[in-house]
Design a protein around this motif. Structure first.
Motif: not given
Length: 677
Positions: A291-292, A279, A283, A289
């Motif tokens: 994935y963050l 992830y 990102y 965001s």
């Protein structure tokens, strides 16, 4: 349940302790138990499992708690129980035997051995009575005990054929490390991909983290977006499915269906160390965001629920609580309404919670609808809908924390902890959250203090004691994790320790004749064969990670002898990796680094935080990116060619080096953006 304890009562493994009160007279795997089998001339029944394994619990309850079956086992076998997480070497040898015999492996692993440890019959789960075309465990024990007494020649023949097969090592492959290997592997992987739900193959579906990492690298290398696009789709679908704990963060072991909806509910430390790195990469590639957030939720879950007070990380949470699987994580709609009141409708719509439920009458939280559609349906703005969902998640997490928890396996393994350190270092880079790098350093201190003695690692730690000599994966994962933290901290101790571990791998584990690493060191207990394992499956193989660590040590510390070993290890896998990319995902990432040669980026003085943040936010898979702030560290590092002649100035300076030649220092944001955009 028999109340008298057997010999497992003195063990520290939570899995072994689960069986300490079985009526079966279990022994741990040790010299005494093996000697007993020899003296009594009795076959060994070897049962291998782990604490979070559902079918291990089932077989224990059905067969090992059954007094009659136990009496027969005690009278006719020496019964040995092994935690596969403590003894991956035993598991590797006897899993291979099981795969030869049945075409498949798994846990619980049930193997019958001669007193000198040679297998003569192998399988996995057996029901207590004959059913579903499987022999019952009781009748199987009777049959094999009879064969041992009455047909010794057949048993001997079977044992010998197993050993002959196990001793046939794969000949050292060879192949050039070239672009066509990566092309072939990437195409093969994409063909295996599920274009609807992401991931590879059909059910059950595992989060194949190494393959996802390789597709990101291949996409970056070729500029072909569909490879990275497939990796992104997989990560999006996983994060929206039930395999991701929507309110608590963290990932379950695997999905029992192809849609990532119904997981096998155990939570393993290694999954929650490997997956957030994917992830973080997503990102960096996309800047999205989404994935963050998933990465942060996962790392925060581990820090909150899997961390020992001294900085180590626990191994696993069970799938079961209150006697059944998934109870802790699933909901009735009526419960949610009581806890959330007026906000329940929006939450339930977003997370697919219905009166009938989506699994056995209960609801696994997942997410199939876009936030905008849910907000529109409920007549609120997206911003308000997001706030409502966040506040609802907190309330449900709080309510859930009062339920009986699934069992925790609190042993600490160097290998899995090292993977967590790597994840935390990556997490710090993309989020800037200081907690992550602090936790990574605290974990390294814990390992150094509790699990490292006289230059050698111990594999497992529990209740104040470290035991079992380290395996290849302990050394390889830890060397790599030390370099990840060193790149951020520039602490010379981390580089030196990684170098020491690299040299132990070269001396104690390297098999020069076959150009690969053994799983066990040359002074480890001798088994019927000395195991080696090159496949990257749910965990990357020690072979692949050792090669990566050695390449990095070559570039950072000038260890040319290690680079030569790494080159041979990678070349020996090239052909196999192209043909079976699914089993060599991590090795393919190492090959791509080999092919490009790492780009070395050295940032001296991080005064200009914008430059650091910009570099940390980029996807630079084939780079070694180091930051040095401390003049004492730099002075100490001068003995390595990479750092020689560098000085800390008043301003941030960035050196970009390739093939041991460096650019003039870059010190403006504009130059950095031009170079790395």
């Amino acid at each position: 349940m028999g109340m008298t304890a057997n010999a497992l009562i003195d063990e520290t493994s939570p899995y072994l302790l689960q069986h300490a009160h079985n009526p079966v007279e279990w022994h741990p795997w040790n010299a005494d138990a093996l000697k007993k089998a020899q003296e009594l001339n009795r076959p060994i029944f070897l049962s291998i499992g782990y604490s979070a394994c559902h079918w291990c619990h089932v077989m224990a309850h059905e067969s090992f708690e059954d007094k009659q079956i136990a009496e027969f086992m005690n009278a006719n076998f020496v019964n040995i129980k092994v935690d596969r997480e403590e003894r991956p070497d035993l598991d590797d040898v006897y899993q291979k035997a099981c795969q030869m015999a049945t075409g498949q492996g798994g846990w619980p692993l049930s193997v019958f051995l001669t007193p000198d440890q040679r297998p003569f019959f192998a399988g996995t789960y057996f029901p207590p009575l004959d059913m579903h075309g499987r022999p019952g465990f009781g009748s199987l024990c009777r049959r094999l005990s009879q064969a041992w007494r009455e047909k010794p020649r057949d048993v001997e023949k079977s044992a010998q054929s197993f050993v002959d097969a196990l001793q046939k090592t794969e000949p050292a492959g060879s192949g050039e490390i070239d672009r066509t290997t990566l092309d072939e592997a990437a195409m093969n992987l994409l063909q295996m991909g599920d274009s609807t739900y992401g991931g590879f193959g059909s059910a059950p579906k595992f989060p194949n983290t190494a393959c996802i990492s390789f597709l990101f690298r291949y996409s970056d290398m070729t500029g072909m977006a569909r490879f990275g696009g497939f990796a992104q789709k997989t990560l999006k679908k996983m994060a929206r499915g039930g395999i991701f704990d929507q309110i608590g963060g963290g990932f379950h072991r695997y999905s029992t269906d192809s849609r990532w909806l119904v997981p096998h509910f155990e939570k393993m430390l290694y999954d929650n160390a490997l997956i957030p790195v994917n992830y973080a990469e997503a990102y960096q590639v996309t800047g999205d965001s989404f994935y963050l957030d998933v990465m942060k939720k996962t790392l925060d879950f581990v820090l909150r629920e899997m961390r020992d007070g001294d900085g180590g990380f626990y191994s696993a949470y069970d799938a079961d609580s209150e006697g059944s699987e998934g109870t802790y994580y699933t909901w009735k709609k009526s419960e949610i309404k009581v806890i959330l009141g007026d906000d329940a409708d929006l939450f339930c719509l977003y997370h697919d919670v219905t009166d009938g439920g989506n699994w056995e009458g209960r609801s696994i939280l997942c997410n199939n609808l876009e936030l905008s559609a849910v907000a529109f349906h409920c007549g609120v703005s997206e911003g308000i809908a997001k706030e409502i969902l966040e506040s609802c998640s907190k309330k449900l997490l709080e309510a859930r924390s009062h339920r009986p928890m699934p069992g925790l396996d609190a042993k600490i393994l160097v290998s899995w902890n090292a993977l967590m350190v790597t994840a935390l270092a990556k997490g710090y880079r993309v989020s800037g959250d200081q907690r992550y790098i602090d936790a990574a350093m605290m974990c390294l201190d814990f390992i150094r203090k509790q699990m490292y003695k006289d230059g050698r690692l111990f594999h497992a730690y529990k209740d104040g004691s470290a035991k079992i000599g380290g395996y290849l994966e302990d050394y390889a994962y830890l060397a790599n994790a030390l370099l990840d933290v060193f790149e951020i901290s520039s602490d010379p101790r981390h580089l030196q320790w990684a170098l020491d571990l690299g040299r132990v791998m070269a001396e104690d584990f390297w098999d020069s004749g076959n150009a690969c690493f053994f799983m066990t060191s040359h002074n480890h207990e001798q088994l019927i064969v000395r195991p080696r394992n090159s496949h990257d499956l749910s965990l990357p193989s020690g072979n692949s990670v050792a090669a990566l660590a050695m390449i990095r040590l070559h570039h950072l510390a000038g260890a040319t002898e290690l680079e030569e070993i790494a080159r041979r290890a990678v070349k020996s896998q090239a052909r196999a990796a192209a043909e079976n990319p699914f089993g060599f995902g991590y090795m393919l990432c190492v090959m791509s680094l080999f092919l490009h040669g790492p780009e070395e980026i050295l940032v001296l003085n991080t005064e200009n935080q914008d430059i650091c943040r910009f570099l940390y936010s980029r996807y630079l898979p084939n780079s070694l990116l180091l930051t040095v702030d401390n003049a004492d560290n730099l002075r100490e590092l001068e003995r390595y060619p990479f750092f020689a002649g560098k000085l800390l100035g008043e301003k941030t300076e960035v050196f970009v080096c390739r093939d041991f030649a460096c650019s003039a220092p870059i010190n403006t944001m504009q130059e950095i953006k031009t170079k790395f955009s």
